[in-house]
Write an enzyme that holds these catalytic residues in place. Sequence first.
Site, PDB file in Angstrom:
ATOM      1  CG  HIS A   1      -1.759  -1.184   1.433  1.00 38.84           C
ATOM      2  ND1 HIS A   1      -1.492  -2.081   2.342  1.00 38.84           N
ATOM      3  CD2 HIS A   1      -2.553  -1.524   0.832  1.00 38.84           C
ATOM      4  CE1 HIS A   1      -2.531  -2.940   2.418  1.00 38.84           C
ATOM      5  NE2 HIS A   1      -3.256  -2.589   1.581  1.00 38.84           N
TER       6      HIS A   1
ATOM      7  CE  LYS B   1      -1.485 -10.296  -2.341  1.00 41.15           C
ATOM      8  NZ  LYS B   1      -2.819  -9.597  -2.218  1.00 41.15           N
TER       9      LYS B   1
HETATM   10  P1  AMP Z   1      -6.245  -4.096  -0.499  1.00 37.94           P
HETATM   11  O1  AMP Z   1      -6.089  -3.186   0.998  1.00 37.94           O
HETATM   12  O2  AMP Z   1      -6.035  -5.395  -0.191  1.00 37.94           O
HETATM   13  O3  AMP Z   1      -7.751  -3.752  -0.783  1.00 37.94           O
HETATM   14  O4  AMP Z   1      -5.238  -3.264  -1.368  1.00 37.94           O
HETATM   15  C1  AMP Z   1      -5.359  -2.091  -1.770  1.00 37.94           C
HETATM   16  C2  AMP Z   1      -4.416  -1.879  -2.779  1.00 37.94           C
HETATM   17  O5  AMP Z   1      -3.215  -2.078  -2.356  1.00 37.94           O
HETATM   18  C3  AMP Z   1      -4.789  -2.649  -4.059  1.00 37.94           C
HETATM   19  O6  AMP Z   1      -4.670  -1.727  -5.313  1.00 37.94           O
HETATM   20  C4  AMP Z   1      -3.949  -3.695  -3.970  1.00 37.94           C
HETATM   21  O7  AMP Z   1      -3.718  -4.425  -5.409  1.00 37.94           O
HETATM   22  C5  AMP Z   1      -2.512  -3.136  -3.474  1.00 37.94           C
HETATM   23  N1  AMP Z   1      -1.668  -3.883  -3.134  1.00 37.94           N
HETATM   24  C6  AMP Z   1      -2.019  -4.890  -1.996  1.00 37.94           C
HETATM   25  N2  AMP Z   1      -0.813  -5.619  -1.876  1.00 37.94           N
HETATM   26  C7  AMP Z   1       0.070  -5.385  -2.740  1.00 37.94           C
HETATM   27  C8  AMP Z   1       1.323  -5.588  -2.871  1.00 37.94           C
HETATM   28  N3  AMP Z   1       2.077  -6.401  -2.175  1.00 37.94           N
HETATM   29  N4  AMP Z   1       2.145  -4.911  -4.132  1.00 37.94           N
HETATM   30  C9  AMP Z   1       1.642  -3.892  -4.601  1.00 37.94           C
HETATM   31  N5  AMP Z   1       0.269  -3.466  -4.219  1.00 37.94           N
HETATM   32  C10 AMP Z   1      -0.554  -4.181  -3.162  1.00 37.94           C
END
Ligand code: AMP
Length: 289
Positions: free
Chosen positions: A37, A149
Amino acid sequence: MKVITNIQDLQASIQQVKNSGSSIGFVPTMGYLHEGHLTLAEEAGKNNDTVVMSIFVNPLQFGPNEDFDRYPRDVERDAELARNVGVDILFIPEVVDMYDGKQSVTLSVIERVEVLCGRKREGHFDGVVTVLTKLFHLIQPTRAYFGLKDAQQIAVVEGLVRDYFFPVEIVRVPTVREEDGLAKSSRNVYLSKEERREAPSLYQSLIEAKNRIDAGERDPDSIISMISMNVQENTSGKIDYVEAYSFPELAELSRLQGEIIIALAVQFQQARLIDNIIISVEPEEDSNV
Ligand code: AMP
Protein backbone atom coordinates in the site's frame (compact mmCIF):
# COMPACT_ATOMS: atom_id res chain seq x y z
CA MET A 1 -2.23 14.92 7.08
CA LYS A 2 -5.98 15.37 7.48
CA VAL A 3 -7.88 12.36 8.75
CA ILE A 4 -11.48 12.60 7.55
CA THR A 5 -14.27 10.24 8.54
CA ASN A 6 -17.27 12.10 7.23
CA ILE A 7 -18.45 12.56 3.64
CA GLN A 8 -19.31 16.27 3.89
CA ASP A 9 -15.87 17.08 5.32
CA LEU A 10 -14.24 15.07 2.57
CA GLN A 11 -16.20 16.87 -0.14
CA ALA A 12 -15.26 20.26 1.34
CA SER A 13 -11.56 19.34 1.43
CA ILE A 14 -11.61 17.95 -2.11
CA GLN A 15 -13.34 21.10 -3.33
CA GLN A 16 -10.53 23.17 -1.82
CA VAL A 17 -7.89 21.03 -3.51
CA LYS A 18 -9.71 21.21 -6.84
CA ASN A 19 -10.14 24.99 -6.56
CA SER A 20 -6.40 25.38 -6.11
CA GLY A 21 -5.89 23.51 -9.39
CA SER A 22 -3.95 20.66 -7.75
CA SER A 23 -3.85 17.16 -9.19
CA ILE A 24 -5.03 14.32 -6.95
CA GLY A 25 -3.43 10.87 -6.71
CA PHE A 26 -5.81 8.40 -5.07
CA VAL A 27 -4.96 5.13 -3.34
CA PRO A 28 -7.98 3.04 -2.31
CA THR A 29 -7.23 0.40 0.35
CA MET A 30 -8.87 -1.77 2.97
CA GLY A 31 -6.24 -0.77 5.51
CA TYR A 32 -3.91 -2.81 7.71
CA LEU A 33 -1.27 -1.12 5.63
CA HIS A 34 1.94 -2.76 4.50
CA GLU A 35 4.69 -1.83 2.10
CA GLY A 36 2.52 -2.69 -0.91
CA HIS A 37 0.00 0.00 0.00
CA LEU A 38 2.75 2.44 0.96
CA THR A 39 4.45 1.96 -2.40
CA LEU A 40 1.20 2.94 -4.11
CA ALA A 41 1.08 6.10 -1.97
CA GLU A 42 4.71 6.90 -2.79
CA GLU A 43 4.00 6.49 -6.50
CA ALA A 44 0.97 8.77 -6.13
CA GLY A 45 3.16 11.36 -4.41
CA LYS A 46 5.66 11.40 -7.28
CA ASN A 47 3.17 12.55 -9.91
CA ASN A 48 0.42 14.42 -8.05
CA ASP A 49 0.17 17.51 -5.87
CA THR A 50 -2.16 15.90 -3.35
CA VAL A 51 -2.33 12.27 -2.21
CA VAL A 52 -5.62 10.90 -0.93
CA MET A 53 -5.80 7.43 0.60
CA SER A 54 -9.00 5.70 1.65
CA ILE A 55 -9.32 2.92 4.21
CA PHE A 56 -12.59 1.08 3.93
CA VAL A 57 -13.26 -2.60 4.42
CA ASN A 58 -16.05 -2.82 1.87
CA PRO A 59 -18.69 -5.32 2.98
CA LEU A 60 -20.12 -5.49 -0.55
CA GLN A 61 -17.04 -7.24 -1.92
CA PHE A 62 -17.03 -10.05 0.67
CA GLY A 63 -19.10 -13.20 0.23
CA PRO A 64 -21.20 -14.60 3.12
CA ASN A 65 -18.53 -17.16 4.05
CA GLU A 66 -15.57 -14.83 3.62
CA ASP A 67 -13.50 -12.95 6.18
CA PHE A 68 -15.23 -9.54 6.40
CA ASP A 69 -15.68 -9.71 10.19
CA ARG A 70 -12.17 -10.83 10.93
CA TYR A 71 -10.39 -8.80 8.25
CA PRO A 72 -7.43 -7.24 10.16
CA ARG A 73 -7.90 -3.62 11.20
CA ASP A 74 -5.62 -1.12 12.97
CA VAL A 75 -6.55 2.42 12.03
CA GLU A 76 -4.14 4.16 14.40
CA ARG A 77 -1.12 2.33 13.09
CA ASP A 78 -2.37 2.90 9.53
CA ALA A 79 -2.68 6.66 10.11
CA GLU A 80 0.90 6.80 11.38
CA LEU A 81 2.21 4.89 8.35
CA ALA A 82 0.16 6.95 5.90
CA ARG A 83 1.42 10.20 7.45
CA ASN A 84 5.03 9.04 7.20
CA VAL A 85 4.69 8.24 3.53
CA GLY A 86 3.24 11.65 2.64
CA VAL A 87 -0.51 11.05 2.41
CA ASP A 88 -2.31 14.42 2.59
CA ILE A 89 -5.86 13.26 3.17
CA LEU A 90 -6.75 9.94 4.81
CA PHE A 91 -10.43 9.11 4.35
CA ILE A 92 -11.86 6.49 6.73
CA PRO A 93 -15.63 6.26 6.33
CA GLU A 94 -18.01 3.97 8.21
CA VAL A 95 -20.14 1.45 6.36
CA VAL A 96 -23.27 3.60 6.93
CA ASP A 97 -21.57 6.56 5.27
CA MET A 98 -20.84 4.62 2.09
CA TYR A 99 -24.08 2.61 2.03
CA ASP A 100 -26.74 4.87 3.43
CA GLY A 101 -29.85 2.74 3.05
CA LYS A 102 -30.80 0.67 0.04
CA GLN A 103 -29.15 1.29 -3.32
CA SER A 104 -31.55 2.28 -6.08
CA VAL A 105 -29.01 1.51 -8.83
CA THR A 106 -26.55 -1.38 -8.75
CA LEU A 107 -23.48 -2.06 -10.85
CA SER A 108 -22.74 -5.46 -12.25
CA VAL A 109 -19.53 -6.48 -14.00
CA ILE A 110 -20.06 -8.67 -17.08
CA GLU A 111 -16.60 -8.87 -18.66
CA ARG A 112 -13.34 -10.24 -17.24
CA VAL A 113 -15.13 -11.85 -14.26
CA GLU A 114 -15.88 -15.35 -15.50
CA VAL A 115 -12.40 -16.50 -14.51
CA LEU A 116 -9.96 -16.42 -11.57
CA CYS A 117 -11.34 -14.73 -8.40
CA GLY A 118 -14.41 -13.49 -10.27
CA ARG A 119 -15.59 -17.07 -10.77
CA LYS A 120 -14.69 -18.14 -7.25
CA ARG A 121 -15.96 -15.07 -5.40
CA GLU A 122 -19.46 -14.40 -6.73
CA GLY A 123 -20.38 -10.72 -6.63
CA HIS A 124 -16.92 -9.69 -5.45
CA PHE A 125 -16.15 -7.42 -8.41
CA ASP A 126 -19.65 -5.92 -8.37
CA GLY A 127 -18.81 -4.80 -4.84
CA VAL A 128 -15.42 -3.49 -5.95
CA VAL A 129 -16.76 -1.36 -8.82
CA THR A 130 -19.64 -0.09 -6.68
CA VAL A 131 -17.39 1.23 -3.94
CA LEU A 132 -14.85 2.59 -6.42
CA THR A 133 -17.54 4.46 -8.33
CA LYS A 134 -18.58 6.13 -5.08
CA LEU A 135 -14.97 6.89 -4.12
CA PHE A 136 -14.05 8.19 -7.58
CA HIS A 137 -17.02 10.56 -7.50
CA LEU A 138 -16.19 11.78 -4.02
CA ILE A 139 -12.45 12.19 -4.53
CA GLN A 140 -12.32 13.13 -8.24
CA PRO A 141 -8.77 11.80 -8.63
CA THR A 142 -6.52 12.70 -11.52
CA ARG A 143 -4.84 9.31 -11.16
CA ALA A 144 -5.74 6.23 -9.12
CA TYR A 145 -3.12 3.68 -8.08
CA PHE A 146 -3.72 -0.08 -8.01
CA GLY A 147 -1.41 -3.00 -7.28
CA LEU A 148 -0.79 -5.70 -9.86
CA LYS A 149 -1.05 -8.26 -7.07
CA ASP A 150 -4.80 -7.88 -7.64
CA ALA A 151 -4.42 -8.02 -11.40
CA GLN A 152 -8.01 -9.02 -12.14
CA GLN A 153 -9.15 -6.01 -10.12
CA ILE A 154 -7.05 -3.78 -12.39
CA ALA A 155 -8.51 -5.44 -15.50
CA VAL A 156 -12.05 -4.87 -14.20
CA VAL A 157 -11.41 -1.31 -13.06
CA GLU A 158 -9.86 -0.42 -16.41
CA GLY A 159 -13.08 -1.71 -18.00
CA LEU A 160 -15.20 0.43 -15.64
CA VAL A 161 -13.21 3.58 -16.34
CA ARG A 162 -13.25 3.01 -20.09
CA ASP A 163 -16.97 2.15 -20.34
CA TYR A 164 -18.19 5.05 -18.20
CA PHE A 165 -15.63 7.69 -19.21
CA PHE A 166 -14.34 8.25 -15.68
CA PRO A 167 -11.85 11.11 -16.03
CA VAL A 168 -9.14 9.24 -14.14
CA GLU A 169 -5.93 7.56 -15.20
CA ILE A 170 -5.47 4.08 -13.73
CA VAL A 171 -1.83 3.47 -12.75
CA ARG A 172 -0.64 -0.14 -12.38
CA VAL A 173 1.98 -0.70 -9.67
CA PRO A 174 4.12 -3.88 -9.55
CA THR A 175 3.62 -6.34 -6.67
CA VAL A 176 5.73 -5.64 -3.59
CA ARG A 177 7.15 -8.81 -2.05
CA GLU A 178 8.82 -10.06 1.10
CA GLU A 179 12.48 -10.97 0.74
CA ASP A 180 11.57 -14.61 0.15
CA GLY A 181 9.18 -13.66 -2.66
CA LEU A 182 5.84 -13.90 -0.84
CA ALA A 183 3.55 -11.12 -2.06
CA LYS A 184 2.84 -8.70 0.79
CA SER A 185 -0.75 -8.94 1.93
CA SER A 186 -2.78 -7.84 4.94
CA ARG A 187 -3.93 -11.47 5.17
CA ASN A 188 -0.40 -12.86 5.65
CA VAL A 189 -0.78 -12.30 9.41
CA TYR A 190 -3.27 -15.15 9.42
CA LEU A 191 -0.73 -17.70 8.20
CA SER A 192 0.55 -20.15 10.81
CA LYS A 193 4.34 -20.35 11.22
CA GLU A 194 4.43 -23.49 9.14
CA GLU A 195 2.22 -21.99 6.40
CA ARG A 196 4.37 -18.86 6.34
CA ARG A 197 7.39 -21.08 5.64
CA GLU A 198 5.51 -22.80 2.80
CA ALA A 199 3.93 -19.72 1.24
CA PRO A 200 6.93 -18.54 -0.86
CA SER A 201 6.41 -21.66 -3.03
CA LEU A 202 3.51 -19.86 -4.67
CA TYR A 203 5.78 -17.25 -6.22
CA GLN A 204 8.59 -19.77 -6.76
CA SER A 205 6.22 -21.86 -8.90
CA LEU A 206 5.29 -18.81 -10.94
CA ILE A 207 8.98 -18.04 -11.48
CA GLU A 208 9.58 -21.65 -12.52
CA ALA A 209 6.71 -21.22 -15.00
CA LYS A 210 8.35 -18.12 -16.41
CA ASN A 211 11.66 -19.98 -16.77
CA ARG A 212 9.98 -22.78 -18.70
CA ILE A 213 8.21 -20.30 -20.97
CA ASP A 214 11.53 -18.50 -21.54
CA ALA A 215 12.96 -21.89 -22.51
CA GLY A 216 10.22 -22.34 -25.15
CA GLU A 217 7.24 -23.97 -23.42
CA ARG A 218 3.97 -22.62 -24.87
CA ASP A 219 1.41 -25.16 -23.68
CA PRO A 220 -0.82 -23.62 -20.98
CA ASP A 221 -1.88 -27.03 -19.59
CA SER A 222 1.67 -28.17 -19.01
CA ILE A 223 2.56 -24.93 -17.21
CA ILE A 224 -0.60 -25.10 -15.09
CA SER A 225 0.04 -28.75 -14.11
CA MET A 226 3.62 -27.95 -13.18
CA ILE A 227 2.51 -25.09 -10.91
CA SER A 228 -0.29 -27.14 -9.35
CA MET A 229 2.05 -30.04 -8.58
CA ASN A 230 4.64 -27.71 -7.18
CA VAL A 231 2.16 -25.99 -4.85
CA GLN A 232 0.60 -29.29 -3.78
CA GLU A 233 3.99 -30.81 -2.99
CA ASN A 234 5.36 -27.82 -1.11
CA THR A 235 2.41 -26.42 0.84
CA SER A 236 -0.41 -27.65 3.04
CA GLY A 237 -2.78 -25.19 1.32
CA LYS A 238 -5.64 -26.20 -0.95
CA ILE A 239 -5.45 -24.89 -4.51
CA ASP A 240 -8.44 -22.74 -5.42
CA TYR A 241 -7.25 -22.14 -8.98
CA VAL A 242 -4.20 -22.01 -11.22
CA GLU A 243 -5.06 -20.37 -14.54
CA ALA A 244 -3.45 -18.57 -17.50
CA TYR A 245 -5.07 -15.96 -19.75
CA SER A 246 -4.32 -13.02 -21.97
CA PHE A 247 -3.95 -9.80 -19.98
CA PRO A 248 -5.85 -7.57 -19.41
CA GLU A 249 -8.64 -9.16 -21.49
CA LEU A 250 -8.52 -12.40 -19.48
CA ALA A 251 -9.37 -14.44 -22.59
CA GLU A 252 -8.62 -18.18 -22.90
CA LEU A 253 -5.36 -19.12 -24.62
CA SER A 254 -4.70 -22.24 -26.63
CA ARG A 255 -0.99 -21.34 -26.71
CA LEU A 256 0.91 -19.00 -24.43
CA GLN A 257 1.75 -15.89 -26.37
CA GLY A 258 1.46 -12.11 -26.17
CA GLU A 259 0.80 -10.34 -22.88
CA ILE A 260 -0.28 -13.09 -20.49
CA ILE A 261 -1.13 -13.57 -16.82
CA ILE A 262 -0.53 -16.74 -14.86
CA ALA A 263 -2.42 -16.50 -11.59
CA LEU A 264 -3.17 -18.71 -8.61
CA ALA A 265 -5.17 -18.72 -5.40
CA VAL A 266 -4.42 -21.05 -2.50
CA GLN A 267 -6.55 -21.49 0.60
CA PHE A 268 -4.59 -21.96 3.82
CA GLN A 269 -6.25 -22.58 7.22
CA GLN A 270 -7.12 -18.94 7.93
CA ALA A 271 -5.94 -17.07 4.84
CA ARG A 272 -6.58 -17.30 1.14
CA LEU A 273 -3.52 -16.08 -0.78
CA ILE A 274 -3.38 -14.95 -4.40
CA ASP A 275 -0.42 -14.21 -6.63
CA ASN A 276 0.35 -13.83 -10.31
CA ILE A 277 2.94 -12.95 -12.88
CA ILE A 278 2.30 -10.98 -16.04
CA ILE A 279 4.74 -11.57 -18.85
CA SER A 280 5.20 -10.81 -22.54
CA VAL A 281 5.65 -14.03 -24.46
CA GLU A 282 7.15 -14.10 -27.94
CA PRO A 283 5.01 -15.95 -30.48
CA GLU A 284 6.21 -19.44 -31.43
CA GLU A 285 8.31 -19.79 -34.52
CA ASP A 286 6.09 -21.39 -37.12
CA SER A 287 7.55 -24.87 -37.66
CA ASN A 288 5.83 -25.19 -41.10
CA VAL A 289 7.71 -22.30 -42.62
P1 AMP B 1 -6.29 -3.95 -0.30
O1 AMP B 1 -6.09 -3.16 0.94
O2 AMP B 1 -5.90 -5.38 -0.18
O3 AMP B 1 -7.66 -3.76 -0.90
O4 AMP B 1 -5.29 -3.34 -1.36
C1 AMP B 1 -5.33 -1.99 -1.70
C2 AMP B 1 -4.45 -1.75 -2.90
O5 AMP B 1 -3.13 -2.13 -2.57
C3 AMP B 1 -4.87 -2.58 -4.11
O6 AMP B 1 -4.69 -1.80 -5.28
C4 AMP B 1 -3.91 -3.72 -4.07
O7 AMP B 1 -3.66 -4.30 -5.34
C5 AMP B 1 -2.65 -3.02 -3.55
N1 AMP B 1 -1.75 -4.01 -2.98
C6 AMP B 1 -2.02 -4.93 -2.02
N2 AMP B 1 -0.92 -5.71 -1.79
C7 AMP B 1 0.04 -5.27 -2.64
C8 AMP B 1 1.38 -5.65 -2.90
N3 AMP B 1 1.97 -6.66 -2.26
N4 AMP B 1 2.08 -4.97 -3.84
C9 AMP B 1 1.50 -3.94 -4.53
N5 AMP B 1 0.24 -3.53 -4.32
C10 AMP B 1 -0.49 -4.18 -3.40
